[in-house]
Design a protein around this motif. Structure first.
Motif, PDB file in Angstrom:
ATOM      1  N   TYR A 247      23.964   4.976  26.946  1.00  0.00           N
ATOM      2  CA  TYR A 247      23.089   3.952  27.476  1.00  0.00           C
ATOM      3  C   TYR A 247      23.149   2.710  26.599  1.00  0.00           C
ATOM      4  O   TYR A 247      23.180   2.821  25.368  1.00  0.00           O
TER       5      TYR A 247
ATOM      6  N   SER B 225      29.306  -0.053  31.725  1.00  0.00           N
ATOM      7  CA  SER B 225      30.494   0.478  32.382  1.00  0.00           C
ATOM      8  C   SER B 225      31.482   0.946  31.324  1.00  0.00           C
ATOM      9  O   SER B 225      31.327   0.652  30.138  1.00  0.00           O
TER      10      SER B 225
ATOM     11  N   GLN C 242      23.851  -3.805  32.505  1.00  0.00           N
ATOM     12  CA  GLN C 242      24.802  -3.093  33.360  1.00  0.00           C
ATOM     13  C   GLN C 242      25.929  -2.577  32.496  1.00  0.00           C
ATOM     14  O   GLN C 242      26.745  -3.337  32.010  1.00  0.00           O
TER      15      GLN C 242
ATOM     16  N   GLN D  71      18.357  -7.608  32.784  1.00  0.00           N
ATOM     17  CA  GLN D  71      19.201  -6.597  33.415  1.00  0.00           C
ATOM     18  C   GLN D  71      20.321  -6.197  32.466  1.00  0.00           C
ATOM     19  O   GLN D  71      20.899  -7.052  31.790  1.00  0.00           O
TER      20      GLN D  71
ATOM     21  N   TRP E  23      16.560  -1.146  29.113  1.00  0.00           N
ATOM     22  CA  TRP E  23      17.618  -0.141  29.207  1.00  0.00           C
ATOM     23  C   TRP E  23      18.451  -0.329  30.446  1.00  0.00           C
ATOM     24  O   TRP E  23      17.945  -0.731  31.505  1.00  0.00           O
ATOM     25  N   GLY E  24      19.731  -0.016  30.324  1.00  0.00           N
ATOM     26  CA  GLY E  24      20.596   0.036  31.476  1.00  0.00           C
ATOM     27  C   GLY E  24      20.772   1.475  31.928  1.00  0.00           C
ATOM     28  O   GLY E  24      20.329   2.419  31.249  1.00  0.00           O
ATOM     29  N   LYS E  25      21.399   1.655  33.059  1.00  0.00           N
ATOM     30  CA  LYS E  25      21.743   3.004  33.503  1.00  0.00           C
ATOM     31  C   LYS E  25      22.873   3.522  32.630  1.00  0.00           C
ATOM     32  O   LYS E  25      23.677   2.763  32.131  1.00  0.00           O
ATOM     33  N   GLY E  26      22.917   4.792  32.467  1.00  0.00           N
ATOM     34  CA  GLY E  26      23.902   5.379  31.589  1.00  0.00           C
ATOM     35  C   GLY E  26      25.285   5.460  32.203  1.00  0.00           C
ATOM     36  O   GLY E  26      25.467   5.404  33.422  1.00  0.00           O
ATOM     37  N   THR E  27      26.256   5.615  31.323  1.00  0.00           N
ATOM     38  CA  THR E  27      27.625   5.858  31.748  1.00  0.00           C
ATOM     39  C   THR E  27      28.114   7.103  31.020  1.00  0.00           C
ATOM     40  O   THR E  27      27.914   7.247  29.814  1.00  0.00           O
TER      41      THR E  27
ATOM     42  N   ARG F 228      18.116  11.928  23.407  1.00  0.00           N
ATOM     43  CA  ARG F 228      18.864  10.694  23.243  1.00  0.00           C
ATOM     44  C   ARG F 228      18.752  10.200  21.805  1.00  0.00           C
ATOM     45  O   ARG F 228      17.667  10.266  21.202  1.00  0.00           O
TER      46      ARG F 228
ATOM     47  N   CYS G 175      28.676  -3.571  28.264  1.00  0.00           N
ATOM     48  CA  CYS G 175      27.348  -3.723  28.845  1.00  0.00           C
ATOM     49  C   CYS G 175      27.037  -5.207  28.963  1.00  0.00           C
ATOM     50  O   CYS G 175      26.980  -5.911  27.949  1.00  0.00           O
TER      51      CYS G 175
ATOM     52  N   VAL H  31      25.920  11.054  27.926  1.00  0.00           N
ATOM     53  CA  VAL H  31      25.638   9.854  28.699  1.00  0.00           C
ATOM     54  C   VAL H  31      25.285   8.743  27.713  1.00  0.00           C
ATOM     55  O   VAL H  31      24.394   8.915  26.880  1.00  0.00           O
TER      56      VAL H  31
END
Length: 131
Positions: free
Chosen positions: A97, A6, A4, A2, A121-125, A44, A21, A95
């Motif tokens: 990632y 921010s 994450q 995972q 990959w994490g979700k983008g910020t 990207r 992250c 964004v």
């Protein structure tokens, strides 16, 4: 595994932001983590990567001298990768990632850092640089 991320936000040109992250679920010692960004209307692309074992780094040309990548293993079972971004420019908008790959592939002294080479990959910020 995972990831994450921010830390994104709105900042004026010349300002700074730090992205974080948290990566969990990795049992490997040799792995690569990094940051990629997707600007509006563009594909990207790699920004920066770092190896876990010996902290070798890679920076894309547009961010050299302004961004710094680092990693912290002090938290149990979690590796945190940071991207300190200074002297931000409007073209840094996008964004961001975080991503990771098991293994450390060294190219010209630094880690291989390619979008297609990262399976996790994490979700983008979102980072917006605007006045």
């Amino acid at each position: 595994v995972q990831l994450q991320a921010s830390g994104g936000g709105l900042v004026q040109p010349g300002g700074s932001l730090r992205l974080s992250c948290d990566i969990s679920g990795f049992s490997a010692y040799y792995f690569t983590m990094g940051w990629f960004r997707q600007a509006p209307g563009k594909e990207r692309a790699a920004v920066s990567c770092i190896t876990n074992s010996d902290r070798r780094t890679y920076y894309s040309d547009p961010v050299k001298g302004r961004f710094t990548i680092s990693r912290d293993n002090s938290k149990l079972s979690v590796t945190t990768v940071y991207l300190q971004m200074n002297d931000l420019k409007p073209e840094d908008t996008g964004v961001y990632y975080c991503a990771a790959d098991i293994g450390e592939w060294i190219v010209s002294g630094g880690p291989k850092c390619s979008d297609g080479g990262m399976p996790y990959w994490g979700k983008g910020t979102l980072v917006t640089v605007s006045s």
